[in-house]
Design a protein around this motif. Structure first.
Motif, PDB file in Angstrom:
ATOM      1  N   ASN A 118       1.082  -1.020  -0.028  1.00 51.73           N
ATOM      2  CA  ASN A 118      -0.191  -0.195  -0.104  1.00 51.73           C
ATOM      3  C   ASN A 118       0.645   1.496   0.220  1.00 51.73           C
ATOM      4  O   ASN A 118       0.521   2.044  -0.365  1.00 51.73           O
ATOM      5  CB  ASN A 118      -0.781   0.441   1.427  1.00 51.73           C
ATOM      6  CG  ASN A 118      -2.399  -0.951   0.859  1.00 51.73           C
ATOM      7  OD1 ASN A 118      -1.932  -1.445  -0.003  1.00 51.73           O
ATOM      8  ND2 ASN A 118      -2.898  -0.688   1.651  1.00 51.73           N
ATOM      9  N   SER A 135      -8.361   2.119   0.428  1.00 55.55           N
ATOM     10  CA  SER A 135      -6.810   1.668   0.870  1.00 55.55           C
ATOM     11  C   SER A 135      -6.148   2.068   2.200  1.00 55.55           C
ATOM     12  O   SER A 135      -5.548   1.218   3.317  1.00 55.55           O
ATOM     13  CB  SER A 135      -6.018   2.442   0.297  1.00 55.55           C
ATOM     14  OG  SER A 135      -5.878   4.104   0.013  1.00 55.55           O
ATOM     15  N   HIS A 157      -5.728  -3.299   3.993  1.00 55.53           N
ATOM     16  CA  HIS A 157      -4.199  -3.718   4.088  1.00 55.53           C
ATOM     17  C   HIS A 157      -3.976  -4.490   2.794  1.00 55.53           C
ATOM     18  O   HIS A 157      -2.693  -4.132   1.716  1.00 55.53           O
ATOM     19  CB  HIS A 157      -3.044  -4.169   5.297  1.00 55.53           C
ATOM     20  CG  HIS A 157      -3.287  -3.413   6.323  1.00 55.53           C
ATOM     21  ND1 HIS A 157      -2.700  -1.970   6.548  1.00 55.53           N
ATOM     22  CD2 HIS A 157      -3.994  -4.085   7.508  1.00 55.53           C
ATOM     23  CE1 HIS A 157      -3.507  -1.606   7.594  1.00 55.53           C
ATOM     24  NE2 HIS A 157      -4.030  -3.334   8.350  1.00 55.53           N
ATOM     25  N   THR A 158      -4.708  -5.282   1.864  1.00 56.37           N
ATOM     26  CA  THR A 158      -5.224  -5.878   0.928  1.00 56.37           C
ATOM     27  C   THR A 158      -5.011  -5.058  -0.525  1.00 56.37           C
ATOM     28  O   THR A 158      -5.390  -5.389  -1.416  1.00 56.37           O
ATOM     29  CB  THR A 158      -5.292  -6.599   1.077  1.00 56.37           C
ATOM     30  OG1 THR A 158      -6.700  -7.363   0.866  1.00 56.37           O
ATOM     31  CG2 THR A 158      -4.262  -8.082   2.003  1.00 56.37           C
TER      32      THR A 158
END
Length: 211
Positions: A2, A174, A178-179
């Motif tokens: 990220n 975002s 976290h993915t």
């Protein structure tokens, strides 16, 4: 991921929207008219520029710039082919492109006419050669532009829509997921794979007209 992706998108977004849009349009113009697309694909330029889109005004401005750049580039390619086509073909650049590719472009145009102009926008190598080849042929500019404009609109809409949608979705989630970066990358990869499959299918379907 990220953090890295956020930095990349912020870097693109930090470029002045007017400048970013103008550069995308200029890149599209150069891609077809001067064979730059054989080195730096317009796909990459448009995808990167579209990730910086922040609102509908920027979206439609980028769309107009890319379409106009592509049409101007196609038109310049036609003019270069009309006035300097044989010289370009015999030049060092023309020889590096390969006589086989020039012949394929000629065969395709002779056998498919306007359809070749439309479909070549979505095929590697041919999308840069067809405008020059048309300029050396008997096809009138009016016929050429009638086929190339719809192709440029469709191509531009697909790339800008996917790039801006993927970036916009990432920015929204975002901070919560976290993915989120993987979703963004997944969308772009899925689109690229889909485009490659479509190009492969088109090439296989049309190749008999090029040999």
């Amino acid at each position: 991921m990220n953090d890295v992706l956020t930095w990349i998108l912020e870097t693109v977004s930090s470029v002045d929207p007017v400048l970013r849009t103008a550069l995308a349009g200029l890149a599209m113009m150069l891609e077809t008219s001067f064979l730059v697309g054989l080195i730096v694909p317009g796909d990459t330029v448009v995808i990167v520029a579209s990730t910086g889109v922040a609102n509908p005004v920027e979206y439609f401005s980028l769309m107009i710039a890319v379409i106009c750049g592509a049409v101007i580039g196609e038109s310049l390619g036609f003019a270069l082919g009309h006035h300097f086509g044989p010289y370009i073909r015999r030049s060092r650049l023309g020889r590096r492109i390969g006589e086989a590719n020039w012949v394929r472009a000629e065969n395709y145009l002779n056998r498919r006419g306007g359809v070749a102009v439309f479909i070549s926008r979505f095929l590697p190598v041919l999308h840069s050669l067809i405008p020059l080849t048309v300029g050396m042929s008997a096809m009138r500019y009016r016929t050429f532009i009638a086929w190339t404009v719809p192709a440029c609109v469709l191509w531009s809409a697909a790339y800008i829509s996917v790039g801006s949608a993927a970036a916009g979705t990432y920015r929204e989630v975002s901070g919560q997921l976290h993915t989120a970066g993987y979703f963004f990358v997944g969308i772009i990869i899925a689109f690229i794979v889909a485009v490659m499959l479509v190009k492969k299918w088109l090439h296989r379907r049309e190749s008999r007209h090029m040999s």
